[in-house]
Each structure stands twice: as C-alpha cells, then as structure tokens.
Design a protein around this motif. Structure first.
Motif, PDB file in Angstrom:
ATOM      1  N   ASP A 173       0.708  -1.094  -0.158  1.00  0.00           N
ATOM      2  CA  ASP A 173      -0.147  -0.078  -0.081  1.00  0.00           C
ATOM      3  C   ASP A 173       0.821   1.369   0.017  1.00  0.00           C
ATOM      4  OD1 ASP A 173      -2.055  -1.513   0.224  1.00  0.00           O
ATOM      5  OD2 ASP A 173      -2.372  -1.506   2.009  1.00  0.00           O
ATOM      6  N   LYS A 174       2.200   1.051   0.350  1.00  0.00           N
ATOM      7  CA  LYS A 174       2.907   2.275   0.368  1.00  0.00           C
ATOM      8  C   LYS A 174       3.497   2.701  -0.868  1.00  0.00           C
ATOM      9  CE  LYS A 174       4.033   1.625   5.340  1.00  0.00           C
ATOM     10  NZ  LYS A 174       5.145   1.594   6.361  1.00  0.00           N
ATOM     11  N   ALA A 175       3.321   1.735  -1.959  1.00  0.00           N
ATOM     12  CA  ALA A 175       4.034   1.952  -3.352  1.00  0.00           C
ATOM     13  C   ALA A 175       3.312   2.806  -3.981  1.00  0.00           C
ATOM     14  CB  ALA A 175       4.152   0.442  -3.776  1.00  0.00           C
ATOM     15  N   ASP A 176       3.429   4.219  -3.813  1.00  0.00           N
ATOM     16  CA  ASP A 176       2.702   5.195  -4.668  1.00  0.00           C
ATOM     17  C   ASP A 176       3.740   6.110  -5.291  1.00  0.00           C
ATOM     18  OD1 ASP A 176       3.402   6.503  -2.539  1.00  0.00           O
ATOM     19  OD2 ASP A 176       1.656   7.475  -2.061  1.00  0.00           O
ATOM     20  N   THR A 177       4.906   5.653  -5.716  1.00  0.00           N
ATOM     21  CA  THR A 177       5.856   6.623  -6.177  1.00  0.00           C
ATOM     22  C   THR A 177       5.393   7.002  -7.733  1.00  0.00           C
ATOM     23  OG1 THR A 177       6.989   4.456  -7.283  1.00  0.00           O
ATOM     24  CG2 THR A 177       7.779   5.634  -4.997  1.00  0.00           C
ATOM     25  N   VAL A 178       5.762   8.329  -7.844  1.00  0.00           N
ATOM     26  CA  VAL A 178       5.398   8.719  -9.435  1.00  0.00           C
ATOM     27  C   VAL A 178       6.672   8.905 -10.330  1.00  0.00           C
ATOM     28  CG1 VAL A 178       4.591  11.008 -10.480  1.00  0.00           C
ATOM     29  CG2 VAL A 178       3.553   9.988  -8.426  1.00  0.00           C
ATOM     30  N   ALA A 217      -1.113  14.330  -8.398  1.00  0.00           N
ATOM     31  CA  ALA A 217      -1.956  13.940  -7.717  1.00  0.00           C
ATOM     32  C   ALA A 217      -2.811  12.837  -8.352  1.00  0.00           C
ATOM     33  CB  ALA A 217      -2.984  14.927  -7.190  1.00  0.00           C
ATOM     34  N   ARG A 218      -2.992  12.910  -9.629  1.00  0.00           N
ATOM     35  CA  ARG A 218      -3.816  11.975 -10.575  1.00  0.00           C
ATOM     36  C   ARG A 218      -3.030  10.829 -10.503  1.00  0.00           C
ATOM     37  NH1 ARG A 218      -4.224  11.933 -15.244  1.00  0.00           N
ATOM     38  NH2 ARG A 218      -6.312  10.758 -15.517  1.00  0.00           N
ATOM     39  N   ALA A 219      -1.710  10.731 -10.770  1.00  0.00           N
ATOM     40  CA  ALA A 219      -0.762   9.685 -10.781  1.00  0.00           C
ATOM     41  C   ALA A 219      -0.689   8.894  -9.297  1.00  0.00           C
ATOM     42  CB  ALA A 219       0.519  10.191 -11.291  1.00  0.00           C
ATOM     43  N   ARG A 220      -0.923   9.641  -8.332  1.00  0.00           N
ATOM     44  CA  ARG A 220      -0.693   9.139  -7.027  1.00  0.00           C
ATOM     45  C   ARG A 220      -1.992   8.111  -6.764  1.00  0.00           C
ATOM     46  NH1 ARG A 220       4.099   9.904  -4.838  1.00  0.00           N
ATOM     47  NH2 ARG A 220       4.973  12.142  -4.852  1.00  0.00           N
TER      48      ARG A 220
END
Length: 363
Positions: free
Chosen positions: A227-232, A316-319
């Motif tokens: 769940d912490k994998a939200d890199t852009v 924000a869209r990507a995350r």
C-alpha cells in the motif's frame, strides 16, 4: 466542466475563440476545447470569456430576465474565481524554495559556461538557461523516492531533485567525487539515492525508463499488495523527441495500464537548429495525448506558478491511480544548443520571440 481543478480529456463544447456554443462553436473533445480548459486555468488566451465558460461549467441555468438567478450565478462565479486564485498562491516558504531552486539552476549553468570556455570541461555541455521554471515547477512537488528521467540537458533536473551542486559540478569536471564518479559527464547524471534515473544522450531514451519505473510502482501496489508503493515518475524531454516512435509507444502503454507517469515536453521551439514549426505537422504537442485517451495540458513554461499548478494536479492523479498525463510546457532556451554551438542558426531577433511571432514567420 464539473470542476476546474481536475485534469481530463472530455470538456464542454465551447468555442473559446468566439465565446459561443452550439453548432458553430463546437469542438471535439480533446481538441481546442481541451487547450481552452487549461488556458482558462493558467489565465491565458481567454480574457473576458472566463466568466462565460465558468458559468457554464458550474451548471447554473440563467433564465432570460431572471435577475435573481443571474445574481446567484454571478456569486458562484466570483466564489469559484476566488478559490482558484487561492490555489495559485504559495506560502512564503514555498515561494522561497522555488526562487532559490531557480536561481541555483541559472547560476550553476552560468558557471558551467565560464568553466567550459576556460578549458576546464570537455565534450558536449548543454545548458538549461531559460527553462528553469519547468524543472522547479515539477520536481519540487515530488518526494525523494519519486523518479525523474532527463535528457542531455540534465544538470538542473539533478539539482532540483536534490543532488548536491558540488557532486554535479564534480561530475562535469570528471572527478571521482561526482555523482557518477566522473564517468558519466554532462549528459549522464545519475543518482539512485535521489531518484534520478539518468540523463540520456540520445533523445527519447529516458521515456521508456520512466514508464518502466512507473510500472514497477503499480506492480508493487497491485500485485505485491504494498500500500505504500505510490511513487510517481516524470519523464522530461524536448519537442523534437515528440516526433519519435518510442514516444508514441510509451504513451499507448502508459495509458493502457494507467501507469503513474507524467510526460513533460519542454518545448523550447528549437531542436538544435531546426525550428519546431518546420519539423512538426501539428505544432501543439499536447494534442497527441487525447489520441490515446490521455489527460493532456498546455502551460506557460516560463511561469513557475502556472507550471506548479498543473504539475500538482498531474502528480495527484498519478498517486491516486488515475493514470498518466502529458503536459506541454512552452518555454525557450536562451543559449545555443550546446556550448559548442555558436547559435548562428537563430538570428538575435529570434531569441526570446514569442510563439505567436515565430508562428507568423513560418506561415
């Protein structure tokens, strides 16, 4: 247009050039209307039409002769205008950070020029003078773990991403204390610690690398359940690259898999000595995004606040998993293609010309 704070492809059928709607003023989604959408947000091209478009976007019906409804609609327009203006503002600390980063980039590049002409640097050195707002506007919104790929004009991207100026300069001097131990040089800045996945000497090479990094992030989140994998990831490249095949291939793949990647076109109007208007059938690069169903934007790349505003939404869209974004930043380089380029292909009168002036010249 339900909300002016959202990047999207589908937009109202409004002709911004005449301020009229209907059959005469209709445009297909992703065409002129899309540019108008982002032009409205950046305060460009629309002028007095802002109120008209915002009013339609609010979904407020104004019956003829109904003064009360008109007043209510005007109140909604004013409130939305105030909220949008507030979104453009930055805190004092943020403003100082943006200013410091842009000054650092310009000062660093000017010093590179001095050292090159003194014979302290060798090979090709491509400077970023004039384009600092693009690097600062995007990268200063990222986290340390986010990824950036660059081009051969990569010094300032490295600085914005947090690579110490001493390491970048040492790399240019070929010293072992450089970020690549002196083996990369000007066109191959890299720092795993800071998420800089490389500068690339050949145009377009960084785009698939950024797409791969974005795929890795999505795979970790959806398959490995992290769940912490939200890199852009952000891929920076120039207008000339937008004519290459891998650019289109990566747009398709990124949109197909809804990858958290942002494609940033630094359109400085010149590919070495070839004018953008002589090499591209449709000079509006942002239009290539909607062909793949991708949210796209055009922004004034010389204004760091406008760049930051659009970048904030794209990040924000990507995350949150809404997929990629293509953003064309219209900017200009103040020096030649490289320090070995005497810049004789652009006359002094062309340097700093507006896009409109350049376009007239090649009509």
């Amino acid at each position: 247009m339900a909300a002016l704070s959202s990047l999207r492809v589908v937009v109202p059928q409004v002709d911004i050039t005449r301020g009229a709607s209907g059959a005469q003023g209709a445009h297909s989604a992703g065409a002129v209307g899309d540019k108008a959408f982002f032009g409205l947000r950046s305060g460009q091209r629309l002028g007095a039409e802002v109120g008209r478009v915002t009013l339609r976007g609010c979904g407020v019906a104004v019956p003829a002769g109904n003064v009360r409804a008109t007043a209510a609609a005007s109140k909604v327009v004013k409130e939305k205008a105030k909220s949008e203006k507030a979104q453009l503002l930055v805190t004092k600390e943020e403003g100082l950070e943006l200013y410091e980063d842009m000054v650092l980039g310009r000062s660093f590049e000017d010093m590179c020029a001095q050292m090159y002409y003194r014979g302290k640097m060798f090979g090709f050195v491509h400077l970023y003078n004039g384009q600092e707002a693009v690097s600062t506007g995007f990268i200063k919104l990222l986290r340390k773990e986010d990824y950036v790929t660059s081009t051969y004009r990569d010094h300032v991207h490295a600085l914005s991403k947090g690579v110490p100026a001493r390491q970048v300069m040492a790399e240019l001097f070929g010293k072992t204390t450089g970020c690549c131990r002196g083996q990369g040089g000007s066109m191959h800045m890299f720092s795993a610690e800071h998420g800089l996945l490389g500068g690339f000497a050949f145009i377009g090479e960084g785009i698939p690398v950024a797409v791969g990094a974005a795929f890795s992030s999505k795979y970790k989140r959806e398959v490995l359940k992290d769940d912490k994998a939200d890199t852009v990831s952000i891929a920076f490249f120039g207008d000339g690259t937008a004519n290459n095949g891998q650019f289109f291939e990566c747009l398709n793949m990124a949109q197909l898999w809804k990858l958290p990647v942002i494609f940033v076109v630094e359109n400085n109007l010149w590919a070495i000595g070839m004018s953008h208007y002589r090499s591209t059938s449709d000079v509006e690069i942002w239009k290539k995004g909607p062909a793949f169903g991708m949210a796209s934007a055009h922004v004034d790349g010389m204004d760091v606040l406008k760049v930051r505003e659009v970048a904030k939404e794209a990040v924000a869209r990507a995350r949150r998993g809404d997929g990629p974004t293509l953003i064309e930043c219209e900017t200009y380089r103040f020096r030649g293609h490289s320090l070995a380029d005497p810049d004789e292909l652009r006359s002094p009168g062309k340097i700093g010309q507006s896009t409109t002036q350049c376009l007239k010249e090649f009509d």
